[in-house]
Each structure stands twice: as structure tokens, then as C-alpha cells.
Design a protein around this motif. Structure first.
Motif, PDB file in Angstrom:
ATOM      1  N   ALA A  24      -7.546  -3.572   4.789  1.00 61.58           N
ATOM      2  CA  ALA A  24      -6.513  -4.234   4.575  1.00 61.58           C
ATOM      3  C   ALA A  24      -7.252  -5.114   2.805  1.00 61.58           C
ATOM      4  CB  ALA A  24      -6.142  -5.416   5.409  1.00 61.58           C
ATOM      5  N   ILE A  25      -8.444  -5.466   2.702  1.00 67.43           N
ATOM      6  CA  ILE A  25      -8.446  -6.160   1.532  1.00 67.43           C
ATOM      7  C   ILE A  25      -8.388  -5.033   0.423  1.00 67.43           C
ATOM      8  CG2 ILE A  25     -10.414  -7.185   0.035  1.00 67.43           C
ATOM      9  CD1 ILE A  25     -10.511  -9.159   3.119  1.00 67.43           C
ATOM     10  N   ALA A  26      -9.270  -4.020   1.175  1.00 71.20           N
ATOM     11  CA  ALA A  26      -9.388  -2.974  -0.418  1.00 71.20           C
ATOM     12  C   ALA A  26      -7.356  -2.630  -1.105  1.00 71.20           C
ATOM     13  CB  ALA A  26     -10.191  -1.943   0.202  1.00 71.20           C
ATOM     14  N   VAL A  27      -7.320  -2.104   0.447  1.00 72.18           N
ATOM     15  CA  VAL A  27      -5.739  -1.715  -0.464  1.00 72.18           C
ATOM     16  C   VAL A  27      -5.175  -2.644  -0.754  1.00 72.18           C
ATOM     17  CG1 VAL A  27      -3.554  -1.270   0.594  1.00 72.18           C
ATOM     18  CG2 VAL A  27      -5.588  -0.104   1.607  1.00 72.18           C
ATOM     19  N   ALA A  28      -5.476  -3.986  -0.590  1.00 74.78           N
ATOM     20  CA  ALA A  28      -4.377  -5.457  -1.039  1.00 74.78           C
ATOM     21  C   ALA A  28      -4.702  -5.327  -2.707  1.00 74.78           C
ATOM     22  CB  ALA A  28      -4.597  -6.617  -0.347  1.00 74.78           C
ATOM     23  N   ALA A  29      -6.140  -5.400  -2.932  1.00 78.18           N
ATOM     24  CA  ALA A  29      -6.661  -5.784  -3.995  1.00 78.18           C
ATOM     25  C   ALA A  29      -6.298  -4.324  -5.248  1.00 78.18           C
ATOM     26  CB  ALA A  29      -7.993  -5.621  -3.979  1.00 78.18           C
TER      27      ALA A  29
END
Length: 168
Positions: A24-29
Motif C-alpha cells: 500500500a505504501i509503494a502504491v500510494a507513493a
């Protein structure tokens, strides 16, 4: 559960929360990096001739939100089904995909180049095919979660190609 390194007993597999959070963090970034380049209110973008079948601007945010959620789900879900080298390959495939996803916005909007955007979105489509293929080998559920994302990106490629054609 997996056996401990000495084979003496079970230990929990990687914490699911950690896998899903990392995805989720990678996608949000990637979404944030891409969004930083988008400005559909510029005179340049407004002056482009657009096909009649282009969705309204507000539709893009409505579509991308669940697509990004499905991408994060797929990354977290599939990450729990592979280990070692295959997990690193899956993570690299996802990272390349997210980079290409964010890059399209910069190529199209910041460079103001539908042609560069078209190259970027074709590369993204190829990356999508690779990501779905790699994911499907070990996690059919996660692979199916990627289908709407891949389909929307293919639609975006057709839209981008139309913009190139209409704005020579």
C-alpha cells in the motif's frame, strides 16, 4: 506456518499486515508521485483535441482509486505466497510497474508530450502483462485482482494513441 530454521517447530509466516502495508505504501507513493505532474486545467491540455469517447476528468480519480487499491491488495496477497528469489522478482516487477505508472504522468503532462506518454503507456502495458503473468504463477487470486488495472491501462493506451493521432 513454516518450520523454524532448525526444523524444530512452526513459526508464523511473514506478517500479513507488513506485506499489505508495504504494498500500500509503494502504491500510494507511486500515485502521489504521478499525481504531482497532472494538471488537466492547463491551457496546453485544454487545447488538445480529444476523442468523443474520453471520460470526463472527474472519472479518472474515481477509477484510479479502486484500481490502486486492487494493485496494493494484489502485491500484499501475492507477496505472502512466494519467498526468496521469487519474492524479490515479484517485488521488482511491481516496483518497475509502479515507476512506469507514475512516469506516464510526467511524460504526458509535464513534458506536454502525448507521444512520450504513448511510449510510456505501452511500456506500462508490457509491464502489466509481465506482472500479471508472474503473479498468476503463484497466486491466481492476486492475478485476477490485477485484471481491471491492466484493462484500464490498455484503455488509457488507446486514449493516448487517439490523442497523438488527433494532435499531430
Amino acid at each position: 506456518m513454516r518450520l523454524t530454521s532448525d526444523g524444530s517447530g512452526p513459526r508464523p509466516t511473514d506478517a500479513p499486515l507488513r506485506r499489505y502495508a508495504a504494498a500500500a505504501i509503494a502504491v500510494a507513493a507511486a500515485a502521489t508521485a504521478g499525481a504531482a505532474a497532472v494538471d488537466p486545467d492547463t491551457p496546453w491540455y485544454r487545447s488538445l483535441r480529444k476523442p468523443a469517447w474520453q471520460p470526463p476528468a472527474r472519472a479518472f480519480g474515481l477509477v484510479w482509486t479502486p484500481l490502486y487499491a486492487s494493485l496494493a491488495f494484489a502485491g500484499g496477497h501475492a507477496g505472502g505466497r512466494v519467498h526468496g528469489r521469487e519474492r524479490r522478482r515479484l517485488a521488482a516487477s511491481l516496483a518497475v510497474n509502479l515507476t512506469l505508472n507514475a512516469a506516464w504522468n510526467w511524460l504526458f503532462f509535464r513534458l506536454r508530450s502525448p507521444r512520450a506518454g504513448l511510449v510510456g503507456t505501452v511500456l506500462l502495458d508490457l509491464s502489466n502483462a509481465e506482472l500479471v503473468r508472474r503473479t498468476a504463477r503463484t497466486d491466481p487470486i492476486a492475478a485476477r485482482a490485477l485484471w481491471p488495472y491492466a484493462a484500464w491501462c490498455a484503455f488509457a493506451t488507446a486514449l493516448n494513441a487517439s490523442l497523438v493521432r488527433l494532435n499531430r
